[in-house]
Write a protein that holds these residues in place. Structure first.
Motif, PDB file in Angstrom:
ATOM      1  N   LEU B  11       0.831  -1.204   0.000  1.00  0.00           N
ATOM      2  CA  LEU B  11       0.000   0.000   0.000  1.00  0.00           C
ATOM      3  C   LEU B  11       0.865   1.254   0.000  1.00  0.00           C
ATOM      4  O   LEU B  11       1.972   1.252   0.521  1.00  0.00           O
ATOM      5  CB  LEU B  11      -0.897   0.036   1.237  1.00  0.00           C
ATOM      6  N   THR B  12       0.346   2.329  -0.600  1.00  0.00           N
ATOM      7  CA  THR B  12       1.052   3.602  -0.605  1.00  0.00           C
ATOM      8  C   THR B  12       0.161   4.648   0.060  1.00  0.00           C
ATOM      9  O   THR B  12      -1.059   4.605  -0.085  1.00  0.00           O
ATOM     10  CB  THR B  12       1.312   4.061  -2.049  1.00  0.00           C
ATOM     11  N   LEU B  13       0.782   5.577   0.763  1.00  0.00           N
ATOM     12  CA  LEU B  13       0.004   6.642   1.394  1.00  0.00           C
ATOM     13  C   LEU B  13      -0.145   7.819   0.446  1.00  0.00           C
ATOM     14  O   LEU B  13       0.809   8.215  -0.215  1.00  0.00           O
ATOM     15  CB  LEU B  13       0.707   7.122   2.661  1.00  0.00           C
ATOM     16  N   ALA B  14      -1.345   8.384   0.374  1.00  0.00           N
ATOM     17  CA  ALA B  14      -1.544   9.606  -0.413  1.00  0.00           C
ATOM     18  C   ALA B  14      -1.682  10.776   0.556  1.00  0.00           C
ATOM     19  O   ALA B  14      -1.674  10.577   1.764  1.00  0.00           O
ATOM     20  CB  ALA B  14      -2.783   9.467  -1.277  1.00  0.00           C
ATOM     21  N   SER B  15      -1.834  11.985   0.018  1.00  0.00           N
ATOM     22  CA  SER B  15      -1.848  13.136   0.920  1.00  0.00           C
ATOM     23  C   SER B  15      -3.158  13.195   1.704  1.00  0.00           C
ATOM     24  O   SER B  15      -4.212  12.793   1.227  1.00  0.00           O
ATOM     25  CB  SER B  15      -1.624  14.428   0.150  1.00  0.00           C
ATOM     26  N   ALA B  16      -3.052  13.745   2.908  1.00  0.00           N
ATOM     27  CA  ALA B  16      -4.180  13.736   3.838  1.00  0.00           C
ATOM     28  C   ALA B  16      -5.281  14.689   3.384  1.00  0.00           C
ATOM     29  O   ALA B  16      -5.021  15.664   2.694  1.00  0.00           O
ATOM     30  CB  ALA B  16      -3.697  14.145   5.216  1.00  0.00           C
ATOM     31  N   GLN B  17      -6.491  14.366   3.759  1.00  0.00           N
ATOM     32  CA  GLN B  17      -7.620  15.250   3.498  1.00  0.00           C
ATOM     33  C   GLN B  17      -8.266  15.606   4.825  1.00  0.00           C
ATOM     34  O   GLN B  17      -8.496  14.748   5.659  1.00  0.00           O
ATOM     35  CB  GLN B  17      -8.647  14.568   2.599  1.00  0.00           C
ATOM     36  N   TYR B  19     -11.344  17.694   6.982  1.00  0.00           N
ATOM     37  CA  TYR B  19     -12.594  18.447   7.007  1.00  0.00           C
ATOM     38  C   TYR B  19     -13.007  18.592   8.462  1.00  0.00           C
ATOM     39  O   TYR B  19     -13.163  17.597   9.167  1.00  0.00           O
ATOM     40  CB  TYR B  19     -13.694  17.737   6.206  1.00  0.00           C
ATOM     41  N   GLY B  20     -13.165  19.828   8.932  1.00  0.00           N
ATOM     42  CA  GLY B  20     -13.468  20.053  10.346  1.00  0.00           C
ATOM     43  C   GLY B  20     -12.339  19.494  11.188  1.00  0.00           C
ATOM     44  O   GLY B  20     -11.175  19.817  10.959  1.00  0.00           O
ATOM     45  N   ASN B  21     -12.656  18.613  12.121  1.00  0.00           N
ATOM     46  CA  ASN B  21     -11.581  18.039  12.931  1.00  0.00           C
ATOM     47  C   ASN B  21     -11.269  16.594  12.543  1.00  0.00           C
ATOM     48  O   ASN B  21     -10.677  15.856  13.295  1.00  0.00           O
ATOM     49  CB  ASN B  21     -11.916  18.146  14.425  1.00  0.00           C
ATOM     50  N   VAL B  22     -11.729  16.221  11.365  1.00  0.00           N
ATOM     51  CA  VAL B  22     -11.470  14.860  10.899  1.00  0.00           C
ATOM     52  C   VAL B  22     -10.392  14.903   9.820  1.00  0.00           C
ATOM     53  O   VAL B  22     -10.492  15.660   8.866  1.00  0.00           O
ATOM     54  CB  VAL B  22     -12.756  14.228  10.317  1.00  0.00           C
ATOM     55  N   ARG B  23      -9.372  14.113  10.025  1.00  0.00           N
ATOM     56  CA  ARG B  23      -8.322  14.029   9.018  1.00  0.00           C
ATOM     57  C   ARG B  23      -8.243  12.589   8.538  1.00  0.00           C
ATOM     58  O   ARG B  23      -8.332  11.676   9.344  1.00  0.00           O
ATOM     59  CB  ARG B  23      -6.986  14.453   9.619  1.00  0.00           C
ATOM     60  N   MET B  24      -8.144  12.407   7.231  1.00  0.00           N
ATOM     61  CA  MET B  24      -8.070  11.044   6.718  1.00  0.00           C
ATOM     62  C   MET B  24      -6.914  10.924   5.744  1.00  0.00           C
ATOM     63  O   MET B  24      -6.729  11.788   4.888  1.00  0.00           O
ATOM     64  CB  MET B  24      -9.389  10.683   6.032  1.00  0.00           C
ATOM     65  N   ILE B  25      -6.166   9.861   5.893  1.00  0.00           N
ATOM     66  CA  ILE B  25      -5.049   9.623   4.976  1.00  0.00           C
ATOM     67  C   ILE B  25      -5.405   8.435   4.091  1.00  0.00           C
ATOM     68  O   ILE B  25      -5.582   7.322   4.594  1.00  0.00           O
ATOM     69  CB  ILE B  25      -3.745   9.367   5.744  1.00  0.00           C
ATOM     70  N   PRO B  26      -5.558   8.656   2.798  1.00  0.00           N
ATOM     71  CA  PRO B  26      -5.933   7.550   1.908  1.00  0.00           C
ATOM     72  C   PRO B  26      -4.795   6.547   1.733  1.00  0.00           C
ATOM     73  O   PRO B  26      -3.625   6.934   1.724  1.00  0.00           O
ATOM     74  CB  PRO B  26      -6.215   8.244   0.574  1.00  0.00           C
ATOM     75  N   LEU B  27      -5.166   5.293   1.609  1.00  0.00           N
ATOM     76  CA  LEU B  27      -4.186   4.242   1.336  1.00  0.00           C
ATOM     77  C   LEU B  27      -4.485   3.670  -0.040  1.00  0.00           C
ATOM     78  O   LEU B  27      -5.623   3.311  -0.340  1.00  0.00           O
ATOM     79  CB  LEU B  27      -4.301   3.136   2.385  1.00  0.00           C
ATOM     80  N   PHE B 186      -5.024   9.403  16.425  1.00  0.00           N
ATOM     81  CA  PHE B 186      -5.225   8.274  15.528  1.00  0.00           C
ATOM     82  C   PHE B 186      -6.377   7.430  16.051  1.00  0.00           C
ATOM     83  O   PHE B 186      -6.356   6.947  17.175  1.00  0.00           O
ATOM     84  CB  PHE B 186      -3.935   7.451  15.427  1.00  0.00           C
ATOM     85  N   THR B 187      -7.396   7.276  15.232  1.00  0.00           N
ATOM     86  CA  THR B 187      -8.634   6.656  15.694  1.00  0.00           C
ATOM     87  C   THR B 187      -8.797   5.240  15.175  1.00  0.00           C
ATOM     88  O   THR B 187      -9.122   4.329  15.919  1.00  0.00           O
ATOM     89  CB  THR B 187      -9.834   7.495  15.210  1.00  0.00           C
ATOM     90  N   SER B 188      -8.595   5.088  13.882  1.00  0.00           N
ATOM     91  CA  SER B 188      -8.902   3.785  13.316  1.00  0.00           C
ATOM     92  C   SER B 188      -8.218   3.619  11.964  1.00  0.00           C
ATOM     93  O   SER B 188      -7.910   4.604  11.296  1.00  0.00           O
ATOM     94  CB  SER B 188     -10.424   3.683  13.162  1.00  0.00           C
ATOM     95  N   PHE B 256       6.145  10.893   7.856  1.00  0.00           N
ATOM     96  CA  PHE B 256       5.476  11.535   8.976  1.00  0.00           C
ATOM     97  C   PHE B 256       4.099  10.909   9.224  1.00  0.00           C
ATOM     98  O   PHE B 256       3.716  10.650  10.359  1.00  0.00           O
ATOM     99  CB  PHE B 256       5.345  13.037   8.692  1.00  0.00           C
ATOM    100  N   TYR B 257       3.400  10.653   8.138  1.00  0.00           N
ATOM    101  CA  TYR B 257       2.088  10.005   8.269  1.00  0.00           C
ATOM    102  C   TYR B 257       2.241   8.648   8.954  1.00  0.00           C
ATOM    103  O   TYR B 257       1.477   8.288   9.832  1.00  0.00           O
ATOM    104  CB  TYR B 257       1.459   9.771   6.889  1.00  0.00           C
ATOM    105  N   ASN B 258       3.250   7.909   8.494  1.00  0.00           N
ATOM    106  CA  ASN B 258       3.510   6.606   9.092  1.00  0.00           C
ATOM    107  C   ASN B 258       3.754   6.741  10.576  1.00  0.00           C
ATOM    108  O   ASN B 258       3.289   5.955  11.382  1.00  0.00           O
ATOM    109  CB  ASN B 258       4.743   5.972   8.436  1.00  0.00           C
ATOM    110  N   TYR B 259       4.504   7.803  10.924  1.00  0.00           N
ATOM    111  CA  TYR B 259       4.858   8.035  12.319  1.00  0.00           C
ATOM    112  C   TYR B 259       3.600   8.283  13.155  1.00  0.00           C
ATOM    113  O   TYR B 259       3.472   7.799  14.273  1.00  0.00           O
ATOM    114  CB  TYR B 259       5.820   9.215  12.400  1.00  0.00           C
TER     115      TYR B 259
END
Lengths: 473, 376
Positions: B11-17, B19-27, B186-188, B256-259
């Motif tokens: 899997l590769t990480l893409a840039s985070a998105q 909205y409000g206080n939710v941040r999601m990093i696509p895989l 980190f939630t899930s 950094f995302y991985n971290y």
């Protein structure tokens, strides 16, 4: 505060408002809902009306969207008292001229709103009466917009010529009419055949009454449809195997793009050439009116998922982008499009994927264009802020200023009271229809910090004079 | 064979998105094979009871189950819901009784209850208590074990802003998963095998459950700062330099995302293989418990070559971590209170107090508990 700073603030306020008026139609957007949109826009109008009355009315002459024009007219009419006496003539002329430029449905809706908001003064009554008396085919309007004209006539105590008042207030029960359309409307209550003499939307109302088969109805009424109605009914006709003939290229550029994108992927693929031709023709028609003279242009076009619009504005931002693509392609001597995702055929476009403006923007820079035009909703979620790239490019790479960058944004961001910006160094212009690109391009220069308020004032004056000259009553 | 670390191989990480206080990093999955598909089956009962093998019952509101299809030869297949099947008509019940958390419903078809599978694993840890009948424990505990265990969680729909954030999230091409952060905690993590399945299941994140801590953070922090890198522009003189700098910072940011998810991805986990389906293995896991850090439980499917095909995790809050840690320590010392207390540098009485504080007071004899509580 020194005068220069004050002028700067006035200029920023005006540009903010014009930008909002170009985009916002109080419809749900991808990120914000109706209520947020309405609250922001209502605030802006009230703020302008109270603080900049003179500018506020002159903005009527600028190419803002029709929805906002009607709000400005409504606000001006409801606040006649605060017009400075020396500007009364100008304001009245601007309102009358703007009304004539608006499509009839918008005007009649405005008249209905005037009644709902309880605005009743001598000026309003005169303006409404004047408008109705100067319509070319009032009997057609009366049949098509019965309820709305009814409320306008009743509210403003207007006595129309001929049988109009009888028709409006007694309807079909008052016996035979001499006016042909009124008579058809009366007959349509009893005879199926008379239905087809009426405008499409009115005839639609009789379908259920006479239990007319939908296919037969569509086939017979198609000659009475307006261009936009024909465009809207294309898919309905296809379903029922009825060919509704239409010259696509006659429709407006954005409308064709909207229609093209509304088609399923496979149908779009079949009609690729036809749609492509229509879009090119429509674009050329717009360009022929303007002396744009664009040189080597790179377009950075956003087709991420957020450009899909909302349930109220399905695919509109994307359609504006597509139409803008065709317009710029035809307007510039050399042109290249850089999409955010891999788009092979622009007509087979789909709104999906992440808004990554970094990559296409860098690609565009490498191509070394004279002008870069970005069409995006301003929500960027790539690795770098696009503003950083623009800043580095403008300050570090390109020392002698050459490349002009303009950002067009089809989406109004209710939280920021303007279309979302991508950088402080790049002017952002709101866009409701791609057809407005040529007329809005001058704003790009006005938005720059060094430009003075007087230049904007001159521009407003020029628009005002032009509008007043165009419509002579 | 069990796994000892969760990795994101393939899997590769893409840039985070954000909205409000939710941040999601696509895989994003590098290679799509399509031989394992996951579909969604919704349940609309008020609550469900799951009959487990060992005569215990698991009761919870369960919004949906996942149907896993796989192919033994590695050829592409379609996911549940897209194939033609007979619609079974059932009566409108208020309660659904299911057999087992993971159930084979057909050849090469498996039904699993996402996240509840992990929760059940968590709740059942050291469920039967001690083999040695120590004096301090109550009769019931020595006879029946922990009895009834329960945990409270919040549904995703209680987390304000999550639903909207999921709705406006822009799914990437070939995206199969997402790392979810709420208020930058980190939630899930949620990963499936096929991008089309992800598109279908993306919104199911709002039906999952989240711990109390996340709900608190969600109330406290409404806006997040941008997570863009600072760019050193001193050496950038051409577009090529700019492009190079961008590529560099891209890989930095991915590290950094991985971290940020390192407490799941770099930690050792304790896992249990619960089902084997052809070349795929379904595991339950709990990360190595550390009170100072975040701890997760979850379930995952790994391909034999080590590529992750399915992952769903739940972050434990502090009390939940402490409870499981306590049970583990007690178990390690054969439920001997004195040894356990010594290992935790506590007196026996304070250990008893601690046990009571975490809600396990009922496993001790009432007089012993009372004495211990009074002694302090």
């Amino acid at each position: 505060m020194d005068k220069e700073r004050l002028n700067q603030i006035i200029k920023e306020d005006l540009l903010l408002f014009i930008n909002a008026c170009c985009t916002c139609t109080v419809q749900k957007e991808f990120y914000t809902n109706r209520y947020e949109q309405k609250m922001s826009l209502d605030f802006l109008h009230e703020y302008m009306l109270i603080n900049y009355r003179t500018y506020y009315m002159r903005i009527l002459a600028v190419n803002i969207n029709q929805f906002n024009k009607t709000i400005i007219i409504l606000n001006l009419l409801s606040n006649g008292k605060s017009t400075p006496p020396q500007l009364r003539f100008e304001e009245n002329r601007l309102i009358t001229s703007a009304l004539y430029k608006l499509p009839a449905n918008r005007v009649y809706k405005l008249f209905q709103k005037i009644r709902q908001s309880g605005i009743n003064n001598r000026r309003t009554r005169a303006i409404v009466k004047n408008y109705l008396n100067n319509r070319k085919d009032l009997s057609f309007d009366i049949v098509k917009y019965r309820k709305k004209i009814n409320s306008a006539v009743a509210h403003n105590h207007i006595k129309l010529d001929g049988e109009a008042n009888d028709f409006l207030f007694s309807g079909y029960k008052s016996g035979r009419f001499k006016t042909e359309l009124f008579e058809s409307f009366r007959q349509a209550h009893f005879s199926k055949e008379a239905v087809y003499k009426l405008p499409y939307t009115v005839a639609e109302g009789f379908v259920k009454k006479h239990k007319i088969n939908r296919s037969i109805f569509l086939d017979k009424i198609k000659s009475k449809m307006t261009l936009n109605e024909k465009l809207r009914s294309q898919e309905l006709g296809n379903k029922k195997n009825i060919k509704i003939k239409i010259d696509l290229s006659k429709a407006s550029l954005t409308k064709i793009a909207l229609y093209a994108l509304s088609l399923p992927y496979s149908r779009r693929k079949e009609r690729l050439d036809e749609l492509d031709n229509a879009l090119n023709k429509a674009a050329k028609r717009i360009i022929s009116k303007w002396n744009l003279g664009l040189g080597k242009v790179a377009a950075v076009l956003d087709c991420s998922y957020s450009m899909s619009g909302s349930s109220e504005k399905k695919r509109r931002p994307l359609a504006i982008t597509l139409a803008g693509h065709y317009l710029l392609k035809n307007a510039s001597s050399e042109y290249k499009a850089f999409w955010t995702t891999d788009v092979k055929k622009s007509l087979l476009l789909q709104a999906k994927g992440q808004s990554d403006l970094n990559t296409p923007f860098l690609d565009a820079l490498e191509w070394k264009p004279e002008k870069i035009i970005i069409l995006s909703d301003g929500y960027d979620n790539s690795f770098w802020r696009i503003s950083d790239i623009i800043r580095i490019f403008k300050t570090k790479i390109e020392k002698r200023k050459r490349t002009g960058v303009v950002h067009f944004n089809p989406v109004f961001d209710a939280h920021e009271l303007e279309p979302r910006r991508i950088s402080d160094l790049v002017p952002t212009i709101g866009l409701r229809d791609s057809e407005d690109i040529p007329s809005l391009l001058p704003f790009a220069d006005l938005g720059e910090y060094k430009e003075s308020l007087s230049k904007l004032e001159n521009f407003l004056n020029y628009c005002k004079e032009r509008l007043m000259k165009q419509v002579l009553i | 064979m069990n796994i000892d670390k969760i990795n994101l191989k393939g899997l590769t990480l893409a840039s985070a998105q954000t909205y409000g206080n939710v941040r999601m990093i696509p895989l994003i999955r590098n290679k799509i094979r399509g031989d394992l598909r996951i579909g969604l089956k919704s349940y609309d009962e008020d609550y469900s009871v799951v009959d487990l093998n060992d005569k215990t019952k698991y009761t919870s509101y369960i919004p949906h189950g996942f149907i896993v299809n796989w192919d033994n030869n590695g050829s592409p297949i379609c996911s549940f819901g897209t194939e033609l099947y007979r619609k079974n008509i059932r009566k409108d019940n208020k309660v659904r009784v299911k057999k087992r958390m993971v159930k084979k419903i057909d050849k090469n078809k498996l039904r699993l209850l996402p996240l509840h599978l992990s929760m059940e694993y968590y709740l059942a840890q050291h469920f039967f208590g001690s083999d040695i009948i120590w004096d301090e424990y109550s009769k019931d505990f020595t006879k029946y074990g922990l009895g009834s265990r329960s945990e409270f969680t919040y549904s995703g729909s209680d987390i304000y802003g999550l639903e909207k954030a999921l709705k406006v999230f822009e799914i990437n091409e070939n995206q199969v998963g997402v790392l979810l952060y709420i208020a930058d905690a980190f939630t899930s993590a949620f990963i499936v095998s096929h991008p089309n399945d992800y598109r279908k299941l993306h919104n199911s994140l709002v039906e999952d459950f989240y711990c109390d801590l996340i709900q608190h953070y969600n109330y406290l922090y409404k806006e997040l700062p941008d997570m863009f890198p600072k760019i050193d522009d001193s050496n950038i003189n051409s577009i090529n330099d700019l492009r190079k700098a961008l590529d560099n910072s891209r890989s930095d940011l991915k590290d950094f995302y991985n971290y940020t998810a390192s407490n799941l991805l770099d930690c050792y986990v304790e896992s249990k293989n619960i089902y084997k389906m052809g070349t795929f293995n379904l595991y339950n896991f709990i990360t190595y418990l550390d009170e100072q850090n975040e701890n997760h439980i979850g379930e995952c499917i790994y391909r034999e070559d080590g590529e992750i095909e399915y992952l769903k995790t739940y972050r434990l809050d502090k009390d939940q971590t402490n409870r499981i840690k306590l049970l583990k320590t007690l178990d390690k010392y054969d439920w001997n209170l004195r040894d356990t207390a010594r290992s935790m540098n506590q007196s026996k009485n304070s250990l008893i107090q601690y046990i009571d504080k975490l809600g396990f007071g009922y496993i001790l004899k009432p007089d012993i508990l009372k004495n211990a509580l009074n002694s302090l």
